[in-house]
Structures are given as C-alpha cells and as structure tokens.
Motif scaffolding. Structure first.
Motif, short mmCIF file in Angstrom:
data_model
loop_
_atom_site.label_atom_id
_atom_site.label_comp_id
_atom_site.label_asym_id
_atom_site.label_seq_id
_atom_site.Cartn_x
_atom_site.Cartn_y
_atom_site.Cartn_z
N TYR A 1 2.52 1.52 -3.62
CA TYR A 1 1.62 2.35 -4.45
C TYR A 1 1.24 3.56 -4.33
O TYR A 1 0.86 4.30 -5.26
N THR A 24 0.76 -1.21 -0.13
CA THR A 24 0.06 -0.16 -0.22
C THR A 24 0.73 1.21 0.05
O THR A 24 0.60 2.14 -0.74
N GLU A 25 1.63 1.48 0.65
CA GLU A 25 2.58 2.48 0.93
C GLU A 25 3.51 2.66 -0.42
O GLU A 25 3.67 3.70 -1.16
#
Length: 364
Positions: free
Chosen positions: A333, A330-331
């Motif tokens: 992207y 998540t971080e």
C-alpha cells in the motif's frame, strides 16, 4: 504626503539568499513562529525518522524470497518480485514493449504540445486526439498483425492510466457541451442538460460502475456484447462529464456580459463567440477546478475493482494473496500510495505552471 510616509515606513528589501535566509523568512520570522517551529519539530522529527528508517535505512532491497528480508524494516523484495504485475497486470511478458511504446509515444506527444516552440501545434493536437488513440488501441489490444490481448488480462498501472486518460480526454469535451447546453436559451435543451447533470452528480461513482457492469447489458441487444472495460469507461465518462460541466459552467458565469456583447458587435456567430472569445477565458479561469476534478478521477479509478477489473489496487490484493508473500501489505500500500502521489502531484504542479503562464489578468 501619505504615500511618502508609507514609503518611509516600509523596510528595505532583503538581499539575503540561501538556506539561512529561507529558514529565517519561513520558519523563524519572529519568536512565536520560531517557538511553534521547534515544538512541531520535536513532535514530528521522531515520527519522520522512524518512517525513513523503516522505508530506507533498515529496509531490505536485495534477495529472492521472504527469507532474505530483515525484521526491522520494509521488505521491498516483495515489490520487486511482483513489479511486472503492478505495472502491466496479467499482460504477456513478451508483449510489454507494446505498452511501453504506447505510453512513451503519449509522453512525447504531450511534451511537444506543452513545449512553447513546437511548430504546427494544431495539427499535432489533432493527431494526438484523433489518430494516436487508434494506434494506441491496436498496440495495446492487438490486431493488424499483433497478438490480441483481451482486456481481462489488462491490469495494474497500465489499466489505471487507460481508465484515467480516456476518461479525462472524452469527458472534457462532453462536459463543455453539457455546460453550454445548460446555459442555452432553448428551454428543452437546457432542461435536458440540467436533469442529466443533477442526476449523475447525485449518484456515487461506485453505484455507476456497478450499474454499468450489471444493468447496461440488459438494455442492449442480445447480439451485442459489451466488454467489461468498455462498460466501465462508459460509466466513468458519463459520471465525470457532469462534474466537468458544472466546473465549466462556473467559468462561463464568471465571464462579464461585455465579452458576449463585444463578440456580437463584431458580427460573430454564437459558436465563434464561444470558441474564440468566451470559452478560452472560461477554461483559463477554471484550470484549478478542472485539474482537481481530473485528480479525483485518477484516484477514483481504483473503484473498478468492484466489477472485477484488476487496476493497481486490485493487483495488490492478488499479489498479497500469494502464500509465499503473506504479511507484506504495508509495503504494497505504501508503494501504491507513492505511485498515486507522483501522478497527482505532477498534475497539480503542471496546473500551477499553466495558471502562471496564462495569468494575463481578467480584464473587463
């Protein structure tokens, strides 16, 4: 009489300024818009607050390993630990200065070209288009006394910018020539340009990149070995030029016939009419569409990962494969999305500025 009645019906101009005036004008101009604003705020503010809390307030910014990361927010330590790869790929760390110098020089040249009071812009533009690319090639690739860094070690944001900048700069003049060729009165040239444009516009870019990487060497001599990055650039340029050609053709069709006739009446040749009268107006008209095409190209550079080039998106996949940093996709992207957004938003805002600056009206 009608004009006087209309003037009396118009409200006086508002002299209020500041935050309250902006809110009243844009968010609460009347009761139903105000109600809609409150409902949207009720629905969106919790989501916005949760995103900000995860990304900023509860995030971990300092540390050296995943053990330092908290449980409730983003772990930006992962991005910091891989920042060199995200920006430069596998380029040697002691040679980063060459990439920094190249793109800093490009930024300075572009700023000078944009600044209205820069003297001798024509010579500066020729230097930027003809001389600087040679300097940039030797700085990034090496040679002439510098360590040679093969293109298979290029990657990250640097590779994305190389693909986008080279693709835009080369595809624009190529596309202009294709647009002129399609509108030519010579049937053979018009037919060839039409077939070229329609063929490339009917093929997806991912297929073009695959064919450029796999099939293009088959049509070359066995003694000629094309670099993988060069093959990708050829595919991107050929593909993008077709879209640029259609955008420019639309601008050319919007120019009134009287403009062509005026140039011919002055005794100007075809190329002078195009270069001095028609093309400047056509390009001004097509600024939004051209910039939209360039933004699309910048985002489509991420497709080169299918042929083994480690652009910004592919580098994140390499970083996420590290067992020490599993689970932080998540971080990764979000960080990549912010980089793409900054560049695309910057191009969009500059196109708006350019439109306003060149908005002299389209006179027939």
């Amino acid at each position: 009489m009608f004009v006087n009645e209309l003037q009396e019906a118009l409200p006086p101009p508002s002299h209020r300024r500041g935050l309250v005036a902006w809110l009243r004008q844009n968010l609460f101009p009347n009761w139903w818009n105000g109600l809609l604003t409150l409902v949207l705020a009720y629905l969106l503010l919790p989501l916005i607050w949760s995103a900000l809390d995860w990304a900023l307030f509860s995030a971990t910014w300092q540390g050296s390993s995943r053990e330092a990361c908290g449980q409730g927010g983003a772990c930006w330590i992962f991005i910091e630990s891989r920042l060199g790869q995200y920006l430069y790929g596998f380029y040697p760390a002691d040679q980063y200065w060459r990439i920094n110098l190249t793109f800093a020089g490009l930024a300075v040249l572009l700023a000078l070209l944009i600044w209205p009071k820069t003297p001798r812009k024509g010579l500066l533009a020729l230097f930027t288009l003809l001389v600087f690319p040679v300097i940039a090639f030797f700085l990034i690739h090496g040679g002439a006394g510098l360590e040679v860094v093969e293109t298979n070690r290029w990657g990250g944001l640097m590779l994305t910018l190389v693909l986008a900048v080279v693709g835009i700069v080369v595809a624009l003049p190529f596309g202009i020539l294709l647009a002129l060729g399609r509108r030519s009165h010579m049937p053979v040239i018009a037919s060839l340009c039409t077939v070229y444009i329609e063929f490339w516009r009917a093929v997806p870019l991912i297929t073009v990149l695959f064919m450029a990487s796999v099939m293009l060497p088959l049509f070359m001599s066995t003694e000629v070995e094309l670099d993988k990055l060069l093959r990708a650039l050829i595919g991107i340029i050929l593909f993008q030029a077709a879209y640029v050609a259609e955008v420019v053709r639309g601008g050319l069709q919007a120019i009134p016939k009287g403009q062509y006739e005026a140039g011919e009446a002055l005794g100007l040749s075809y190329w002078k009419v195009m270069g001095l009268i028609i093309m400047p107006q056509a390009l001004k008209i097509t600024i939004p569409s051209l910039v939209n095409t360039f933004i699309s190209l910048f985002k489509d550079t991420s497709l080169v990962l299918i042929i083994g080039l480690f652009d910004l998106l592919a580098i994140s996949k390499v970083a996420l494969a590290d067992p020490a940093w599993l689970g932080y996709s998540t971080e990764a992207y979000v960080f990549i999305a912010m980089i793409f957004w900054m560049f695309c938003f910057g191009m969009s805002r500059y196109s708006i500025y350019l439109e306003r600056k060149l908005n002299t009206g389209h006179k027939h």
